[in-house]
Write a protein that holds these residues in place. Structure first.
Motif, PDB file in Angstrom:
ATOM      1  N   TYR A   1       0.796  -1.291   0.218  1.00 58.32           N
ATOM      2  CA  TYR A   1      -0.038   0.277   0.013  1.00 58.32           C
ATOM      3  C   TYR A   1       1.221   1.325   0.040  1.00 58.32           C
ATOM      4  O   TYR A   1       1.862   1.659   0.785  1.00 58.32           O
ATOM      5  CB  TYR A   1      -1.331   0.381   1.260  1.00 58.32           C
ATOM      6  N   HIS A   2       0.937   2.077  -0.866  1.00 57.43           N
ATOM      7  CA  HIS A   2       1.948   3.096  -0.977  1.00 57.43           C
ATOM      8  C   HIS A   2       1.303   4.670  -0.922  1.00 57.43           C
ATOM      9  O   HIS A   2       2.072   5.526  -1.110  1.00 57.43           O
ATOM     10  CB  HIS A   2       2.389   3.125  -2.315  1.00 57.43           C
ATOM     11  N   SER A   3      -0.144   4.688  -0.468  1.00 60.74           N
ATOM     12  CA  SER A   3      -0.884   6.229  -0.851  1.00 60.74           C
ATOM     13  C   SER A   3       0.069   6.810   0.796  1.00 60.74           C
ATOM     14  O   SER A   3       0.057   8.466   0.698  1.00 60.74           O
ATOM     15  CB  SER A   3      -2.360   5.928  -0.969  1.00 60.74           C
ATOM     16  N   ASP A   4       0.162   6.014   1.715  1.00 60.31           N
ATOM     17  CA  ASP A   4       0.750   6.845   2.852  1.00 60.31           C
ATOM     18  C   ASP A   4       2.037   7.728   3.168  1.00 60.31           C
ATOM     19  O   ASP A   4       2.202   8.895   2.916  1.00 60.31           O
ATOM     20  CB  ASP A   4       0.380   5.252   4.418  1.00 60.31           C
ATOM     21  N   PHE A   5       2.770   6.437   2.473  1.00 61.31           N
ATOM     22  CA  PHE A   5       3.925   6.847   2.042  1.00 61.31           C
ATOM     23  C   PHE A   5       4.232   8.066   0.950  1.00 61.31           C
ATOM     24  O   PHE A   5       4.764   8.900   0.921  1.00 61.31           O
ATOM     25  CB  PHE A   5       4.777   5.712   1.463  1.00 61.31           C
ATOM     26  N   LEU A   6       3.987   7.872  -0.336  1.00 61.79           N
ATOM     27  CA  LEU A   6       3.345   8.778  -1.211  1.00 61.79           C
ATOM     28  C   LEU A   6       2.439  10.322  -0.500  1.00 61.79           C
ATOM     29  O   LEU A   6       3.703  11.514  -1.366  1.00 61.79           O
ATOM     30  CB  LEU A   6       2.874   8.450  -2.158  1.00 61.79           C
ATOM     31  N   LEU A   7       1.291  10.338  -0.241  1.00 65.36           N
ATOM     32  CA  LEU A   7       1.228  11.758   0.219  1.00 65.36           C
ATOM     33  C   LEU A   7       1.881  12.405   1.261  1.00 65.36           C
ATOM     34  O   LEU A   7       1.393  13.284   1.408  1.00 65.36           O
ATOM     35  CB  LEU A   7      -0.157  11.550   0.975  1.00 65.36           C
ATOM     36  N   TYR A   8       2.948  11.068   1.874  1.00 64.01           N
ATOM     37  CA  TYR A   8       3.447  12.626   3.153  1.00 64.01           C
ATOM     38  C   TYR A   8       4.928  12.291   2.097  1.00 64.01           C
ATOM     39  O   TYR A   8       4.845  13.976   2.759  1.00 64.01           O
ATOM     40  CB  TYR A   8       3.669  11.067   4.290  1.00 64.01           C
ATOM     41  N   CYS A   9       5.599  12.077   1.397  1.00 64.22           N
ATOM     42  CA  CYS A   9       6.387  12.552   1.291  1.00 64.22           C
ATOM     43  C   CYS A   9       5.438  14.303  -0.076  1.00 64.22           C
ATOM     44  O   CYS A   9       6.132  14.832  -0.010  1.00 64.22           O
ATOM     45  CB  CYS A   9       7.089  11.407  -0.738  1.00 64.22           C
ATOM     46  N   LEU A  10       5.035  13.793  -0.790  1.00 62.84           N
ATOM     47  CA  LEU A  10       3.833  14.582  -1.012  1.00 62.84           C
ATOM     48  C   LEU A  10       3.701  15.554  -0.746  1.00 62.84           C
ATOM     49  O   LEU A  10       4.241  17.291  -0.799  1.00 62.84           O
ATOM     50  CB  LEU A  10       2.692  14.544  -1.886  1.00 62.84           C
ATOM     51  N   LYS A  11       3.386  16.162   0.730  1.00 63.79           N
ATOM     52  CA  LYS A  11       2.791  17.371   1.714  1.00 63.79           C
ATOM     53  C   LYS A  11       4.294  17.453   2.197  1.00 63.79           C
ATOM     54  O   LYS A  11       4.177  18.928   2.275  1.00 63.79           O
ATOM     55  CB  LYS A  11       2.026  16.700   2.560  1.00 63.79           C
TER      56      LYS A  11
END
Length: 377
Positions: free
Chosen positions: A358-368
């Motif tokens: 599941y990549h969304s938590d990591f990617l959203l954190y990086c994006l933010k």
């Protein structure tokens, strides 16, 4: 009716085989119809599956080639960010052995097979479905379509096809690598808006590939020649293979007693193009609804709602990241790598967010966290 089954599964890849086995274990009469004459033949796949996936779905350990304990991101100019773990978090498999062991296991549970059969059509025939292929006919109370990236049956039934496609390109070459480490490369020269990979199959061989918006192999050839200058002759002998990868789900994955699972439904990660974990996850959901439909005559519609609730967020985040990645130049990437290397506390913050499936938590954190550096809004 001589050829009547509770469920006919069209497609003998991992998702179809897994679904067949689990339904047979519940006492249903199951048949898998596969167009290939040999299970696992000619599969283009990196073969990277998480440890959690192996444990959750009881996958065949005999197929494991190597265990992955670390991965590294490489910038266009060679900056490197590496993350290591004390224990394996993923495995690289031989897909032919992987599929065949699932096939053997399903047979032991009573699943019947029809290999070398191309299904031409599915028609409603009274209370049952008639499946036509190779001038033969079979009947089923329910049908599962698990045909991978072949969407002909779905289109004929009005279920649609994925809204778009990415293209995976890969070749296996004899190169010296760390058999416990995955290398990921970023940069416009190799993978514009995406990434290239080097995934070991042992210490003297790797699957080298990229995922792009089209099937242009020149990017991968350039990458291999720059990173592995000793394999020119091997690259000539080993053809680069490519395949379309669903980029988003099909319009509908349920129609009456027909259900679509795996890549056939577009249940593929929009970040990496991986589909085994997501497909098996959705297969478990499908199995539950099929059991209720066959035993208690309940509708299958809940399958559509449940799997989309589980994965739609992941898919949308993946698409957003890809849109952003396509607008980032190499200079900005170098700036980002330098920032993280000189502020190592970010690594401690990022590592707990990483989840192989599941990549969304990591990617959203990086994006933010990195919006100011990436100069995006």
């Amino acid at each position: 009716m001589r050829h009547l089954y509770d469920v006919i599964i069209i497609g003998g890849g991992p998702v179809g085989l897994y679904t067949a086995k689990k339904l047979a274990q519940k006492g249903f009469k199951i048949c898998v119809i596969e167009r290939k004459t040999r299970v696992g033949e000619g599969v283009l796949c990196t073969g990277l599956i998480s440890k959690e996936g192996f444990e959750r779905f009881s996958l065949p350990v005999e197929s494991i080639l190597t265990q992955i304990k670390s991965f590294a991101f490489n910038s266009p100019k060679g900056q490197r960010l590496e993350y290591s773990y004390s224990a394996p978090f993923a495995f690289v498999v031989n897909r032919e052995i992987f599929d065949y062991k699932l096939f053997e296991s399903a047979i032991k549970d009573g699943v019947e097979y029809k290999l070398g059969v191309m299904v031409r059509s599915i028609d409603k025939d009274g209370r049952f479905y008639a499946i036509y292929g190779n001038d033969r006919k079979w009947w089923a109370r329910s049908v599962v379509i698990a045909t991978g990236n072949n969407y002909r049956l779905q289109k004929n039934l009005g279920l649609g096809k994925p809204p778009g496609f990415l293209y995976g390109l890969q070749v296996e070459l004899p190169v010296n690598v760390d058999e416990t480490n995955i290398e990921i490369y970023l940069g416009k020269d190799y993978a514009p808006g995406s990434f290239a990979w080097v995934v070991p199959v042992n210490h003297r061989g790797a699957r080298i590939g990229t995922i792009l918006n089209d099937a242009d192999s020149e990017y991968l050839k350039r990458f291999i020649k720059e990173k592995f200058d000793s394999v020119d002759m091997e690259l000539e002998r080993n053809r680069i293979n490519s395949k379309p990868i669903a980029y988003g789900p099909i319009k509908k994955s349920v129609q009456d007693r027909i259900i679509v699972v795996g890549e056939a439904a577009g249940q593929v990660k929009t970040t990496t193009g991986g589909g085994i974990f997501t497909g098996l996850l959705c297969a478990d959901i499908a199995i539950n609804y099929l059991e209720q439909a066959l035993k208690k005559n309940r509708p299958l519609d809940g399958y559509e709602v449940e799997w989309r609730s589980a994965l739609s967020g992941e898919f949308e985040v993946g698409k957003k990241i890809r849109r952003i990645a396509s607008s980032i130049n190499d200079r900005t990437l170098e700036h980002l790598f330098s920032f993280v290397k000189h502020n190592r506390f970010w690594v401690d913050l990022l590592i707990p967010k990483i989840n192989f499936d599941y990549h969304s938590d990591f990617l959203l954190y990086c994006l933010k966290s990195f919006i100011p550096l990436l100069k995006i809004s």
